[in-house]
Motif scaffolding. Structure first.
Motif, PDB file in Angstrom:
ATOM      1  N   ARG A 146      42.238  33.667  44.990  1.00  0.00           N
ATOM      2  CA  ARG A 146      41.773  33.754  43.599  1.00  0.00           C
ATOM      3  C   ARG A 146      42.002  32.466  42.830  1.00  0.00           C
ATOM      4  O   ARG A 146      41.185  32.097  41.986  1.00  0.00           O
ATOM      5  N   GLU A 162      39.148  30.265  43.792  1.00  0.00           N
ATOM      6  CA  GLU A 162      37.902  30.757  43.190  1.00  0.00           C
ATOM      7  C   GLU A 162      37.862  30.464  41.692  1.00  0.00           C
ATOM      8  O   GLU A 162      36.838  30.018  41.171  1.00  0.00           O
ATOM      9  N   GLY A 220      38.572  40.385  40.447  1.00  0.00           N
ATOM     10  CA  GLY A 220      39.652  39.823  41.253  1.00  0.00           C
ATOM     11  C   GLY A 220      40.639  40.862  41.750  1.00  0.00           C
ATOM     12  O   GLY A 220      41.049  40.851  42.907  1.00  0.00           O
ATOM     13  N   ARG A 271      34.792  37.590  40.857  1.00  0.00           N
ATOM     14  CA  ARG A 271      34.780  36.805  42.082  1.00  0.00           C
ATOM     15  C   ARG A 271      33.352  36.353  42.412  1.00  0.00           C
ATOM     16  O   ARG A 271      32.391  36.910  41.898  1.00  0.00           O
TER      17      ARG A 271
END
Length: 183
Positions: A84, A87, A102, A96
């Motif tokens: 995460r 990302e 997430g 996401r």
């Protein structure tokens, strides 16, 4: 009820971070200057382990002050947090790249939540003092956001994963930290 996803996209955090530049630190929560990125995301945490440890300590100290038990580091949650943080460093969002939230990485039969934070420093040298200062600012901003604060003190959470990704940008070094909470 345990299928709750306690993390929502928080405009409060975006506003809080945008309004709280401190000293040479510039807190950024948008991608307005995405075109100034010149580096790639470093998903390792070797250079920011002090920051991650400081965040765990700060969160557990807050929980202690509220009479809530400590969170323990969980390897699986750390793995999710590492994913995460990369990302979110690439595209700032609780959503996401695949469209899921997430916290959906965590099994739905558990309590689950996600916090994200980042700061950008014009000149970041990864010293202990700089990492502590980054942790201080991130924590202050998370506490100022009701949704993120609630995740940090939610009594049903017993585990956490914390990982920080590093991105060199034209505006400095961005440290993006993901916090994955579960039971």
């Amino acid at each position: 009820m345990k299928r709750i996803c306690r993390s929502l996209i928080s405009l409060t955090l975006a506003i809080t971070l945008a309004l709280l530049p401190i000293g040479i630190m510039v807190a950024r929560t948008d991608r307005a200057k995405a075109d100034d990125e010149v580096g790639t995301v470093d998903s390792t945490t070797m250079n920011v382990s002090i920051l991650n440890t400081a965040m765990l300590d700060k969160i557990n100290n807050l929980r202690f002050s509220k009479g809530v038990g400590n969170l323990s580091i969980d390897a699986t949650l750390n793995s999710y947090a590492a994913t995460r943080s990369v990302e979110a460093a690439t595209k700032w969002s609780h959503t996401r790249p695949n469209g899921a939230q997430g916290c959906d990485m965590i099994p739905a039969n558990k309590w689950r939540g996600e916090n994200l934070s980042y700061v950008t420093y014009p000149d970041f040298g990864f010293s202990e003092a700089e990492q502590q200062a980054a942790a201080d600012l991130m924590f202050k901003n998370l506490v100022a956001s009701p949704t993120h604060y609630d995740n940090m003190v939610f009594g049903s959470f017993t585990k956490i994963g914390i990982r920080t990704s590093v991105l060199d940008t034209g505006g400095g070094t961005r440290l993006t930290t993901a916090y994955m909470f579960s039971s």
